[in-house]
Design an enzyme around this catalytic site. Sequence first.
Site, PDB file in Angstrom:
ATOM      1  N   ASP A  40      -4.774  -5.717   5.244  1.00 31.51           N
ATOM      2  CA  ASP A  40      -5.924  -6.458   5.775  1.00 31.51           C
ATOM      3  C   ASP A  40      -6.027  -7.841   5.145  1.00 31.51           C
ATOM      4  O   ASP A  40      -6.661  -8.732   5.695  1.00 31.51           O
ATOM      5  CB  ASP A  40      -7.217  -5.679   5.514  1.00 31.51           C
ATOM      6  CG  ASP A  40      -7.289  -4.424   6.375  1.00 31.51           C
ATOM      7  OD1 ASP A  40      -6.898  -4.504   7.554  1.00 31.51           O
ATOM      8  OD2 ASP A  40      -7.705  -3.363   5.862  1.00 31.51           O
ATOM      9  N   ASN A  56       0.842  -1.196   0.000  1.00 32.53           N
ATOM     10  CA  ASN A  56       0.000   0.000   0.000  1.00 32.53           C
ATOM     11  C   ASN A  56       0.876   1.244   0.000  1.00 32.53           C
ATOM     12  O   ASN A  56       2.105   1.147   0.039  1.00 32.53           O
ATOM     13  CB  ASN A  56      -0.983  -0.017   1.182  1.00 32.53           C
ATOM     14  CG  ASN A  56      -0.263  -0.003   2.524  1.00 32.53           C
ATOM     15  OD1 ASN A  56       0.429   0.953   2.854  1.00 32.53           O
ATOM     16  ND2 ASN A  56      -0.412  -1.078   3.290  1.00 32.53           N
ATOM     17  N   LYS A  65     -14.688   2.208  15.207  1.00 28.94           N
ATOM     18  CA  LYS A  65     -13.469   1.385  15.279  1.00 28.94           C
ATOM     19  C   LYS A  65     -12.910   1.352  16.702  1.00 28.94           C
ATOM     20  O   LYS A  65     -12.446   0.333  17.179  1.00 28.94           O
ATOM     21  CB  LYS A  65     -12.431   1.981  14.323  1.00 28.94           C
ATOM     22  CG  LYS A  65     -11.522   0.976  13.696  1.00 28.94           C
ATOM     23  CD  LYS A  65     -10.790   1.541  12.491  1.00 28.94           C
ATOM     24  CE  LYS A  65     -11.615   1.461  11.223  1.00 28.94           C
ATOM     25  NZ  LYS A  65     -10.872   1.804  10.018  1.00 28.94           N
ATOM     26  N   PHE A 108      -5.094   3.993  14.197  1.00 24.31           N
ATOM     27  CA  PHE A 108      -5.322   4.976  13.142  1.00 24.31           C
ATOM     28  C   PHE A 108      -6.471   4.493  12.269  1.00 24.31           C
ATOM     29  O   PHE A 108      -6.674   3.285  12.125  1.00 24.31           O
ATOM     30  CB  PHE A 108      -4.068   5.163  12.280  1.00 24.31           C
ATOM     31  CG  PHE A 108      -3.113   6.162  12.875  1.00 24.31           C
ATOM     32  CD1 PHE A 108      -2.382   5.849  14.016  1.00 24.31           C
ATOM     33  CD2 PHE A 108      -2.949   7.419  12.308  1.00 24.31           C
ATOM     34  CE1 PHE A 108      -1.530   6.766  14.584  1.00 24.31           C
ATOM     35  CE2 PHE A 108      -2.092   8.346  12.867  1.00 24.31           C
ATOM     36  CZ  PHE A 108      -1.371   8.024  14.008  1.00 24.31           C
TER      37      PHE A 108
HETATM   38  N1  CTP Z   1      -4.485  -2.722  11.965  1.00 28.90           N
HETATM   39  C1  CTP Z   1      -3.907  -3.781  12.631  1.00 28.90           C
HETATM   40  N2  CTP Z   1      -3.872  -5.002  12.032  1.00 28.90           N
HETATM   41  C2  CTP Z   1      -4.402  -5.201  10.824  1.00 28.90           C
HETATM   42  C3  CTP Z   1      -5.010  -4.122  10.141  1.00 28.90           C
HETATM   43  C4  CTP Z   1      -5.029  -2.893  10.734  1.00 28.90           C
HETATM   44  O1  CTP Z   1      -3.433  -3.599  13.730  1.00 28.90           O
HETATM   45  N3  CTP Z   1      -4.332  -6.417  10.282  1.00 28.90           N
HETATM   46  C5  CTP Z   1      -4.531  -1.408  12.639  1.00 28.90           C
HETATM   47  C6  CTP Z   1      -3.839  -0.291  11.889  1.00 28.90           C
HETATM   48  O2  CTP Z   1      -2.494  -0.167  12.258  1.00 28.90           O
HETATM   49  C7  CTP Z   1      -4.636   0.918  12.327  1.00 28.90           C
HETATM   50  C8  CTP Z   1      -6.015   0.382  12.589  1.00 28.90           C
HETATM   51  O3  CTP Z   1      -5.861  -1.037  12.733  1.00 28.90           O
HETATM   52  O4  CTP Z   1      -4.143   1.447  13.528  1.00 28.90           O
HETATM   53  C9  CTP Z   1      -7.031   0.694  11.537  1.00 28.90           C
HETATM   54  O5  CTP Z   1      -6.791   0.020  10.379  1.00 28.90           O
HETATM   55  P1  CTP Z   1      -7.979  -0.267   9.330  1.00 28.90           P
HETATM   56  O6  CTP Z   1      -7.410  -1.165   8.287  1.00 28.90           O
HETATM   57  O7  CTP Z   1      -8.575   0.998   8.865  1.00 28.90           O
HETATM   58  O8  CTP Z   1      -9.007  -0.980  10.269  1.00 28.90           O
HETATM   59  P2  CTP Z   1     -10.149  -1.910   9.933  1.00 28.90           P
HETATM   60  O9  CTP Z   1     -10.780  -2.248  11.227  1.00 28.90           O
HETATM   61  O10 CTP Z   1      -9.628  -3.020   9.088  1.00 28.90           O
HETATM   62  O11 CTP Z   1     -11.118  -0.964   9.134  1.00 28.90           O
HETATM   63  P3  CTP Z   1     -11.880  -1.199   7.774  1.00 28.90           P
HETATM   64  O12 CTP Z   1     -12.758  -2.352   8.057  1.00 28.90           O
HETATM   65  O13 CTP Z   1     -12.541   0.094   7.589  1.00 28.90           O
HETATM   66  O14 CTP Z   1     -10.800  -1.471   6.742  1.00 28.90           O
END
Ligand code: CTP
Length: 442
Positions: free
Chosen positions: A310, A241, A373, A359
């Site tokens: 993700d 990313n 979140k 974040f």
């Molecule tokens: N994060 C994490 N582990 C992951 C993905 C994300 O710890 N596998 C953390 C990121 O470092 C960030 C926070 O989660 O601090 C938010 O990431 P985001 O991908 O936006 O969260 P999601 O809950 O996956 O949100 P969305 O469903 O909107 O993608």
Amino acid sequence: MTEIAATANRQPSTVNRQPSTVNCQPSTVNCQLGRSLIALGVTGGIGAYKAVEVCRGLQTRGHEVVAVMTRSAARFVGPVTFEAITRRPVITSQWKPGMNADIEHVAIADAIALLLVAPCTANVIGKFANGIADDFLSSLYLATKAPVLLAPAMNSNMLAHDAVQRNLQTLAARGVRFVDPGEGYLACGWIGKGRLAEPAAIVAAAELVLAPPDSVLRGRRVLVTAGPTYEDIDPVRYVGNRSSGRMGCALAAEARRRGAHVILIAGPTRVEPPAVDGLVRVRSAAEMHAAVMAEAPRADVVIMAAAVADYTPAEPSPRKIAKSEGPATLTLQRTRDILADLGRLPSRAASGVPILVGFAAETGDAAAKAREKRARKQVDLVVANDVSRAGAGFEVETNEVTIVGPDGDRTLPPQSKGQVAAAILDRIEPLVRERTAAPVRA
Ligand code: CTP
């Protein structure tokens, strides 16, 4: 030099300007990553060559340096040397063509977190003490409100002279700090006091002046993640990313400046990480998960600034996939959510420690999504930004965020990532004070 030390100790600095409020002027003195910008004044002494090492030392500790040389300093060391190291123009004259003498020293005076002069000659000490502003450095001294640290260096008789001692006392009474000169072989052939302190001692003294003394983070363990993760498809391809790692690096630098013991777990960042107490390099979300979970139980604060993937390829190939193998469909599977796993740590349920900061990079209505979140992942603060806005999010120097916490939302104006880092840590500090009343962990 006991005279200097004794006087300086009696008069703690009255300067209360905190580097975190330093207003960086991007046009002239661009300060990045939350690092402190230091003006390194170099004056005309034989120790000027050691200033090169001081400059390097400050940079390896994560600071930015702008070198200001007096005319006589430039006879000892070429400005080009400092220019190469600092990657900034070196200021050698107030009257250089193209330089607006009236405002340039004011712009730098406003931007710096510290004015350090090493070596500092008797002449410059005299000018500072008596308010003479006849060159860039002496004008900068009068114009800045940043703390001032001088490393005197001169012949021992000059140092002992009443005139110099009186000037030193005047400066000490004004809050100027000193790095005592050492004893040893002097360029004039004498052996005695007056030798410029060693570069490492000067760098350590600078760090001490820069660290705000009252930060609750002093001695606390702060774990920060930064950058993207790369999820391998095969040995040459990956899913990644656009995160540069700037925000996480700025947070690590700012936490360290406040005296925290900082562990930075970084994915493949595009920016150079700042100096920290422990740097762990990882590539994938799984590696980051393992590294964070191993460190987290000892941490007082965990800040998940990394843009963790993700999804990851379900079956990464151990060999390069040839295009002749046909149109590929990439099957992805979810990665483990590090932040959510941290939120579920049993030890945290009892103590509220580590304090968790996440974040939320969103496109549209970032604050509302961040609130959701925060509750879902059981974290203390969520820093939300709308990455679709100009000047926010990935690949830019600035950020525009809303910090969502237990006491509501706070939206900050667009500012440098260093300033955003300071604001986030300002918000973390009261939580640390509440939850970690116990003494600093070993
Ligand atoms: N994060 C994490 N582990 C992951 C993905 C994300 O710890 N596998 C953390 C990121 O470092 C960030 C926070 O989660 O601090 C938010 O990431 P985001 O991908 O936006 O969260 P999601 O809950 O996956 O949100 P969305 O469903 O909107 O993608």
